[in-house]
Design an enzyme around this catalytic site. Structure first.
Site, PDB file in Angstrom:
ATOM      1  N   GLU A 140      -3.219  -2.460  -9.077  1.00 51.67           N
ATOM      2  CA  GLU A 140      -3.052  -3.817  -8.555  1.00 51.67           C
ATOM      3  C   GLU A 140      -3.960  -4.821  -9.259  1.00 51.67           C
ATOM      4  O   GLU A 140      -3.519  -5.905  -9.630  1.00 51.67           O
ATOM      5  CB  GLU A 140      -3.328  -3.819  -7.049  1.00 51.67           C
ATOM      6  CG  GLU A 140      -3.333  -5.214  -6.444  1.00 51.67           C
ATOM      7  CD  GLU A 140      -3.596  -5.218  -4.943  1.00 51.67           C
ATOM      8  OE1 GLU A 140      -3.688  -4.130  -4.343  1.00 51.67           O
ATOM      9  OE2 GLU A 140      -3.693  -6.314  -4.371  1.00 51.67           O
ATOM     10  N   ASP A 153     -11.932  -4.549  -2.245  1.00 48.79           N
ATOM     11  CA  ASP A 153     -10.514  -4.209  -2.337  1.00 48.79           C
ATOM     12  C   ASP A 153     -10.094  -3.729  -3.721  1.00 48.79           C
ATOM     13  O   ASP A 153      -9.524  -4.513  -4.488  1.00 48.79           O
ATOM     14  CB  ASP A 153      -9.670  -5.435  -1.961  1.00 48.79           C
ATOM     15  CG  ASP A 153      -8.200  -5.099  -1.837  1.00 48.79           C
ATOM     16  OD1 ASP A 153      -7.893  -3.897  -1.776  1.00 48.79           O
ATOM     17  OD2 ASP A 153      -7.379  -6.026  -1.807  1.00 48.79           O
ATOM     18  N   GLU A 160      -5.198  -8.199   7.995  1.00 45.80           N
ATOM     19  CA  GLU A 160      -4.276  -9.064   7.249  1.00 45.80           C
ATOM     20  C   GLU A 160      -3.018  -9.375   8.044  1.00 45.80           C
ATOM     21  O   GLU A 160      -1.906  -9.302   7.536  1.00 45.80           O
ATOM     22  CB  GLU A 160      -3.919  -8.425   5.897  1.00 45.80           C
ATOM     23  CG  GLU A 160      -5.142  -8.229   5.015  1.00 45.80           C
ATOM     24  CD  GLU A 160      -4.829  -7.716   3.607  1.00 45.80           C
ATOM     25  OE1 GLU A 160      -3.818  -7.011   3.446  1.00 45.80           O
ATOM     26  OE2 GLU A 160      -5.591  -8.035   2.684  1.00 45.80           O
TER      27      GLU A 160
HETATM   28  O1  GCW Z   1      -5.156  -4.557  -1.825  1.00 48.97           O
HETATM   29  C1  GCW Z   1      -4.667  -5.361  -0.790  1.00 48.97           C
HETATM   30  C2  GCW Z   1      -3.314  -5.732  -1.252  1.00 48.97           C
HETATM   31  C3  GCW Z   1      -2.279  -5.778  -0.175  1.00 48.97           C
HETATM   32  C4  GCW Z   1      -2.397  -4.532   0.670  1.00 48.97           C
HETATM   33  C5  GCW Z   1      -3.771  -4.508   1.302  1.00 48.97           C
HETATM   34  C6  GCW Z   1      -4.021  -3.247   2.077  1.00 48.97           C
HETATM   35  C7  GCW Z   1      -0.696  -3.236   1.692  1.00 48.97           C
HETATM   36  O2  GCW Z   1      -3.383  -6.932  -1.942  1.00 48.97           O
HETATM   37  O3  GCW Z   1      -1.043  -5.855  -0.817  1.00 48.97           O
HETATM   38  O4  GCW Z   1      -1.383  -4.428   1.623  1.00 48.97           O
HETATM   39  O5  GCW Z   1      -4.769  -4.563   0.328  1.00 48.97           O
HETATM   40  O6  GCW Z   1      -4.594  -2.334   1.510  1.00 48.97           O
HETATM   41  O7  GCW Z   1      -3.655  -3.176   3.232  1.00 48.97           O
END
Ligand code: GCW
Length: 681
Positions: A391, A363, A289
């Site tokens: 989240e 995720d 990311e």
């Molecule tokens: O779950 C996603 C989130 C991001 C997060 C990323 C990760 C810290 O939306 O906010 O960043 O994964 O785990 O690196």
């Protein structure tokens, strides 16, 4: 005392009279011999706890001068403990294990809490308090405990400006501008809470890391936090930015194989350990990311992790290298991305590296099958990353007890070494003899008075700690402990709340993402439904990428006719998933594109079943609200009202989910809602 939830599960309000009468002969005095910050913490906790629970101040004695003493310590700190001759056993349990035993010394009855390490003795003290808080008998105690995992760590996604990525309970607990001059008392209470469930590490900052955390200025602040945590056995770790040698050190490169880069990290590690001798190590999000990483220099994950590991190794530190990597390429499926990028490095990581893998391959969705890497890296130290903060699960607005999800994950059979190769056995070292073991949980704490935003979200912090201590614990047992410690000791009321908690997870899956749906939340913030979303900068950040609805049906074909991501799993689970007739229905739309009229086990069509699941989720929240309302006279008014207000939001959101998702999918399915499903207003 205002019932604002600040005390978490460490509420030591006085027990009913009868119980006090029963306990008193066992708890006449407290003998914690020796002097050290941890021994002081033990004394302080037991004095507060025992005095509170019994309603009278407990006597603190220097020696065994009466019947019914509680004696706590290690064979080195306490001559009394040494006389029990438990050294052999204690050594086998390690410095965090402990024994709680009813003993006789010089003809006097006592309860001994013994460990080879002072932190183990502290854990034992919390265990004794928990027994009393949950009204268990104290006669003939013979408890032997030791953690199954070595690193039990909270990951805080806290930024240096005080904000928290995916934080729903206020601001960061670390007040960087005050530190190191002033250390908030709250940090001590945080460490107490962690220690009470055996959490022994805390990564202070976001994995999307700011390089400045490693500056001399911030390291002094970090050291002050480490000092506050140390008596409670909580070690401090930091997330690092891979390019820090450039940003902080002014080097022209961060290439892990460049000797000047490696030297910079070695020096940085030396500097850290000179300030924090028991520093835990680094957590690293690299090449993920947009974060920098070894790939820029055509180096591998192993090159990156091992270079950092070499800097930490002389000091006993570890590297937790995250496996959350997924770069789109043609024909790619995100569910196979981490597997493809990391499996080739099995056996290539240094002995002080752990690969930190999220529970599922996408995720932190409400429900995912286990991450295939857990069944694919026998020569790598794997450490699961769970997300305590919600989240994708309604933030701190929804009541959901995550131990149910984590149990399902830990019990998943990877079949890596035949049947019974569960994730729990992979990660606790019993399958492959993994030496360094651990579990990470992305924290849900913040500056809110009740720490976690929702009173019931405290249970997820608690449950994470308990499961990291023993990945085999049953959610029911964890919920029972927590409810009795936190809300009520009345067995009937406790049972009603426990049942709500145990049902809550499946209900949330029902009203958010039933039957294997996933990642159909609003983009960015991830709160609420947006299955129609198709405008993201990357295809795999779009909802439509994941559900693939069309006139024919719904779901992501991950079998050989589709992305074939299912082949990351071992047989026979791979074949079970791959066959639409044997795929567990909870993962149906995860692995298959299913026709709208396909018949499910219920005999209903996919469309009808989907609609009914959403309705079932809504119905559960409504029933839970009624149930909670009925408990109004059993729970203190303040917390009762606060939870009731959150449940109202949860109902609003469940209805929103049902209506939004069904109306949207109906534009493809073109079928009426089945009887029993409410029409959107
Ligand atoms: O779950 C996603 C989130 C991001 C997060 C990323 C990760 C810290 O939306 O906010 O960043 O994964 O785990 O690196």
């Amino acid at each position: 005392m205002a019932e604002d939830g600040y005390r978490l599960w460490l509420r030591y309000d006085s027990l009913p009279k009868q119980t006090v009468e029963r306990y008193r002969p066992h708890v006449a005095s407290l003998v914690v011999q020796g002097r050290s910050p941890t021994l002081a913490a033990i004394r302080e906790e037991l004095v507060a706890g025992l005095s509170g629970l019994l309603g009278t101040k407990v006597a603190v004695a220097a020696d065994l001068d009466r019947d019914g003493a509680i004696i706590v310590g290690t064979p080195r700190s306490s001559p009394l403990i040494a006389r029990l001759r438990l050294d052999h056993l204690l050594r086998a349990l390690g410095p965090e294990g402990y024994i709680i035993r009813s003993v006789r010394l010089d003809g006097r009855r006592a309860i001994a809490i013994a460990s080879d390490g002072e932190v183990g003795a502290l854990y034992g003290a919390f265990h004794l308090l928990r027994l009393m808080q949950t009204v268990q008998p104290l006669d003939d105690l013979d408890i032997v405990e030791r953690p199954r995992l070595r690193l039990r760590i909270l990951n805080h996604w806290d930024n240096l400006d005080g904000s928290i990525e995916r934080g729903y309970a206020g601001r960061s607990l670390w007040n960087w501008s005050e530190l190191p001059a002033r250390v908030d008392q709250r940090l001590r209470d945080y460490a107490r809470a962690c220690a009470s469930v055996g959490i022994n590490g805390s990564v202070l900052n976001n994995v999307n890391a700011d390089a400045r955390i490693l500056s001399a200025e911030y390291l002094r602040k970090v050291a002050a936090i480490a000092d506050a945590f140390r008596p409670y056995g909580v070690r401090v770790y930091l997330s690092i930015r891979f390019s820090a040698p450039m940003e902080l050190g002014g080097l022209p490169t961060a290439d892990p194989l460049d000797p000047t880069v490696a030297a910079w990290w070695r020096q940085k590690a030396d500097e850290i350990y000179s300030l924090i001798p028991d520093f835990g190590g680094f957590l690293v999000k690299a090449d993920s990311e947009g974060q920098p990483g070894p790939r820029t220099y055509r180096r591998t994950h192993a090159d990156g992790a091992n270079m950092l590991a070499a800097a930490l190794a002389p000091h006993g530190g570890v590297v937790m290298w995250r496996a959350f990597v997924y770069d789109p390429k043609p024909g790619y499926d995100r569910a196979a991305a981490a597997y493809d990028s990391l499996k080739p490095f099995d056996g290539k990581f240094a002995p002080n590296v752990l690969l930190q893998v999220k529970n599922g391959p996408i995720d932190f969705q409400p429900r995912e099958p286990f991450h295939p890497l857990f069944g694919a890296m026998p020569k790598t130290q794997l450490m699961p990353e769970l997300q305590i903060t919600q989240e994708y699960l309604g933030f701190s607005n929804h009541l959901v007890f995550l131990a149910m999800m984590w149990r399902e994950f830990l019990d998943s059979d990877t079949y890596a070494e035949g049947p019974g190769s569960t994730v729990a056995k992979v990660i606790d070292g019993s399958l492959y003899g993994q030496r360094l073991t651990g579990m990470a949980g992305v924290a849900n704490t913040g500056s809110d008075r009740n720490w976690t935003g929702h009173h019931f979200a405290q249970a997820n912090w608690y449950a994470f700690g308990r499961l990291a201590w023993d990945p085999n614990l049953a959610p029911r047992r964890i919920a029972e402990e927590w409810v009795r410690m936190t809300f009520t000791r009345d067995p009937a009321t406790a049972e009603r709340i426990v049942r709500m908690m145990l049902e809550s997870y499946e209900a949330l899956v029902d009203y958010m993402t039933p039957l294997g749906l996933h990642h159909i939340m609003w983009p960015g913030h991830h709160y609420g439904p947006a299955p129609w979303w198709d405008k993201a900068e990357r295809p795999d950040w779009n909802s439509v990428y994941y559900h693939r609805a069309d006139a024919r049906g719904l779901g992501f074909d991950r079998t050989a006719t589709g992305s074939d991501a299912v082949s990351c799993y071992n047989p026979p689970i791979r074949d079970l998933f791959a066959n639409i007739a044997t795929c567990p229905e909870k993962f149906l739309l995860w692995f298959h594109h299913v026709p709208w009229d396909y018949r499910l086990l219920s005999g209903r069509t996919l469309w009808d079943e989907l609609a009914l699941r959403y309705q079932r989720g809504v119905d559960w929240v409504r029933a839970a609200r009624k149930e909670w309302d009925a408990l109004a006279d059993r729970i203190d008014a303040e917390r009762h009202a606060e939870v009731a207000r959150k449940l109202a939001i949860q109902e609003r959101d469940a209805v929103w989910w049902r209506d939004a998702v069904l109306l949207y999918f109906q534009t493809f399915a073109k079928r009426p809602l089945p009887p029993g499903v409410e029409r959107p207003a």
